[in-house]
Design a protein around this motif. Structure first.
Motif, PDB file in Angstrom:
ATOM      1  N   GLU A 190      10.405  38.440  47.286  1.00 16.47           N
ATOM      2  CA  GLU A 190      11.440  37.411  47.225  1.00 16.47           C
ATOM      3  C   GLU A 190      11.281  36.496  48.427  1.00 16.47           C
ATOM      4  OE1 GLU A 190      16.250  36.924  46.523  1.00 16.47           O
ATOM      5  OE2 GLU A 190      15.336  38.914  46.652  1.00 16.47           O
ATOM      6  N   ALA A 191      11.314  35.194  48.184  1.00  9.51           N
ATOM      7  CA  ALA A 191      11.063  34.225  49.254  1.00  9.51           C
ATOM      8  C   ALA A 191      12.183  34.243  50.283  1.00  9.51           C
ATOM      9  CB  ALA A 191      10.913  32.826  48.676  1.00  9.51           C
ATOM     10  N   LEU A 196       8.320  31.485  52.605  1.00  7.89           N
ATOM     11  CA  LEU A 196       8.518  30.422  51.625  1.00  7.89           C
ATOM     12  C   LEU A 196       7.292  29.525  51.498  1.00  7.89           C
ATOM     13  CD1 LEU A 196      10.184  28.745  49.637  1.00  7.89           C
ATOM     14  CD2 LEU A 196      11.161  27.531  51.600  1.00  7.89           C
ATOM     15  N   LEU A 200       4.966  28.943  48.200  1.00  4.62           N
ATOM     16  CA  LEU A 200       4.908  27.625  47.556  1.00  4.62           C
ATOM     17  C   LEU A 200       3.473  27.144  47.417  1.00  4.62           C
ATOM     18  CD1 LEU A 200       7.891  25.698  49.214  1.00  4.62           C
ATOM     19  CD2 LEU A 200       7.676  26.335  46.804  1.00  4.62           C
ATOM     20  N   ARG A 225       9.178  21.157  46.781  1.00  9.06           N
ATOM     21  CA  ARG A 225       9.300  21.753  48.114  1.00  9.06           C
ATOM     22  C   ARG A 225      10.615  21.335  48.770  1.00  9.06           C
ATOM     23  NH1 ARG A 225       4.709  20.783  49.878  1.00  9.06           N
ATOM     24  NH2 ARG A 225       3.812  22.861  50.228  1.00  9.06           N
ATOM     25  N   ALA A 228      13.433  23.275  47.103  1.00  3.34           N
ATOM     26  CA  ALA A 228      13.396  24.697  47.458  1.00  3.34           C
ATOM     27  C   ALA A 228      13.847  24.925  48.892  1.00  3.34           C
ATOM     28  CB  ALA A 228      11.987  25.245  47.250  1.00  3.34           C
ATOM     29  N   LEU A 237      18.412  29.720  46.778  1.00  5.60           N
ATOM     30  CA  LEU A 237      17.044  29.825  46.274  1.00  5.60           C
ATOM     31  C   LEU A 237      16.789  31.219  45.700  1.00  5.60           C
ATOM     32  CD1 LEU A 237      14.217  28.504  45.998  1.00  5.60           C
ATOM     33  CD2 LEU A 237      13.646  29.532  48.200  1.00  5.60           C
ATOM     34  N   PHE A 239      13.442  32.689  44.455  1.00  7.32           N
ATOM     35  CA  PHE A 239      12.007  32.472  44.326  1.00  7.32           C
ATOM     36  C   PHE A 239      11.333  33.837  44.410  1.00  7.32           C
ATOM     37  CE2 PHE A 239       8.171  30.013  46.325  1.00  7.32           C
ATOM     38  CZ  PHE A 239       7.423  30.281  45.185  1.00  7.32           C
ATOM     39  N   GLU A 252       7.808  32.657  40.235  1.00  3.39           N
ATOM     40  CA  GLU A 252       8.910  32.065  39.483  1.00  3.39           C
ATOM     41  C   GLU A 252       9.927  31.501  40.465  1.00  3.39           C
ATOM     42  OE1 GLU A 252      10.997  33.237  35.279  1.00  3.39           O
ATOM     43  OE2 GLU A 252       9.892  34.731  36.432  1.00  3.39           O
ATOM     44  N   LEU A 253      10.190  30.198  40.363  1.00  4.31           N
ATOM     45  CA  LEU A 253      11.082  29.526  41.304  1.00  4.31           C
ATOM     46  C   LEU A 253      12.306  29.002  40.558  1.00  4.31           C
ATOM     47  CD1 LEU A 253       9.986  27.029  44.082  1.00  4.31           C
ATOM     48  CD2 LEU A 253      12.074  26.663  42.793  1.00  4.31           C
ATOM     49  N   GLU A 263      15.439  27.089  36.238  1.00  2.00           N
ATOM     50  CA  GLU A 263      14.062  27.537  36.445  1.00  2.00           C
ATOM     51  C   GLU A 263      13.167  26.314  36.601  1.00  2.00           C
ATOM     52  OE1 GLU A 263      12.678  30.951  35.034  1.00  2.00           O
ATOM     53  OE2 GLU A 263      10.581  30.425  35.198  1.00  2.00           O
ATOM     54  N   ARG A 266       7.283  28.029  36.938  1.00  6.26           N
ATOM     55  CA  ARG A 266       6.837  29.393  36.639  1.00  6.26           C
ATOM     56  C   ARG A 266       5.347  29.325  36.383  1.00  6.26           C
ATOM     57  NH1 ARG A 266       6.223  32.483  31.750  1.00  6.26           N
ATOM     58  NH2 ARG A 266       6.969  34.628  31.872  1.00  6.26           N
TER      59      ARG A 266
END
Length: 381
Positions: A190-191, A196, A200, A225, A228, A237, A239, A252-253, A263, A266
């Motif tokens: 998980e971001a 991050l 990305l 970016r 996010a 977020l 992510f 998946e963001l 979403e 992806r």
């Protein structure tokens, strides 16, 4: 109610603090998304942000911009263009929606010499007042259901109930492929602030490889970016990534706005070595369960119909493509509609070319920024 049309980045930036502090209805309305898009496209895009005020506070904003197409038609559209799924006005006071819509329409009419066409993608459920209002104002309006309808996963209050209602083939696929992948000691990521940027970069690299040649993606990646980064700062977020053998198999963001998430991107590692593991399905199932436990109740999967979305959706958002034309510009605007309907080979027929040149001969004044009062106020409810 009072309206102000902001046509200059200096005036828009004066609202940045209040804008970023307000809870945007979608990731595309947030300050970072708006600023990133306008800065990137400053040479071909002019801001056209309509603010509606009431009793000294701003109660609505239409984050739109003005662009000129290849025929010289001046089009008002949403900031973010096709990368923003919705261009709806941001209404901070739903209890005053009717008054706000009338104020927006009055602002459009007062600036009617500065634009030829308004083209927006709207969520019908939240924009019906605007659509009806534009039609009653005597402007030339067309609306149609957008074929790129957004599919939505409604997670509800109970994850087990949602998952049990998914197709049995989907549930069995996740169970069997998860068991198979376990031999590779996978882990879900998980971001956060520390990882991050590398996540990305990995996502953009895989995306560029998958969609190479479709367009220049660099501006789009800067846009994502910016969204996010702001979402991480706000705690919105979501992510996620799935890794095995030191390889990112899927990313998946998503960005959360209230109890609804969007979403945005992806992507799956396309290498044949991992194709048998259905990493995208495994990551999505894990991410959705985690988000449901965090209070997310709906996930907008974005425009376009894909098999993986159909297996997860429980609702479709019937977005509307709205086109508003100034009646006095209709001859030239007919060219735009005709050009979009004609098959490519018909555009090269000599007679068609002559007609198109005649329609395109209508000249329009250059886009110029109108002066905006200083001290436009605070963008707060």
């Amino acid at each position: 109610m009072q309206t102000t049309i902001l046509r200059d980045m200096t005036d828009i930036r004066a609202l940045s603090h209040g804008w970023s502090e307000s809870a945007a209805p979608s990731p595309f309305s947030g300050w970072s998304a708006v600023e990133s898009w306008l800065v990137q496209r400053e040479r071909e895009t002019e801001p056209f942000v309509i603010l509606v005020g009431d009793e000294g506070r701003w109660v609505a904003a239409a984050p739109w911009c003005l662009e000129r197409d290849r025929w010289g038609i001046r089009q008002l559209t949403g900031i973010g263009g096709e990368d923003a799924w919705y261009h709806d006005p941001w209404i901070l006071r739903p209890d005053k929606e009717e008054e706000i819509v009338q104020a927006l329409i009055a602002a459009l009419r007062s600036a009617r010499q500065d634009w030829d066409m308004l083209q927006l993608v709207l969520r019908d459920a939240t924009s019906s007042s605007l659509i009806k209002g534009l039609g009653s104002a005597g402007l030339a309006v067309t609306e149609r259901i957008d074929w790129m309808q957004n599919q939505t996963a409604i997670l509800g209050e109970d994850w087990n109930s949602y998952w049990a209602a998914r197709p049995s083939a989907t549930r069995e696929l996740v169970r069997r492929r998860g068991k198979k992948l376990s031999a590779l000691n996978p882990r879900f990521l998980e971001a956060d602030a520390g990882n991050l940027e590398p996540l990305l970069e990995a996502m953009f690299r895989l995306h560029a490889e998958r969609w190479h040649g479709e367009r220049d993606w660099r501006g789009y990646y800067r846009y994502i970016r910016a969204i996010a980064t702001e979402a991480l700062e706000r705690g919105d977020l979501h992510f996620y990534a799935l890794e095995a053998e030191e390889t990112l198999l899927a990313l998946e963001l998503l960005v959360r706005c209230g109890d609804r998430a969007y979403e945005l991107l992806r992507i799956i590692d396309p290498s044949p070595r991992y194709s048998a593991y259905s990493a995208g399905s495994l990551l999505t199932a894990w991410a959705f369960e985690r988000m449901q436990q965090c209070g997310v109740r709906e996930i907008d999967l974005g425009p376009g119909h894909y098999d993986w979305k159909s297996a997860l959706e429980t609702h479709r958002t019937e977005t509307v493509k709205l086109a508003v034309a100034q009646p006095s510009r209709l001859p030239a605007l007919a060219l735009v509609g005709w050009d979009g309907i004609l098959k490519p080979y018909l555009r090269e027929v000599p007679l068609v070319k002559r007609i198109k040149r005649a329609l395109a001969s209508a000249k329009h004044p250059e886009i110029q920024a109108s002066p905006t009062p200083s001290g436009v106020g605070s963008f707060t409810q």
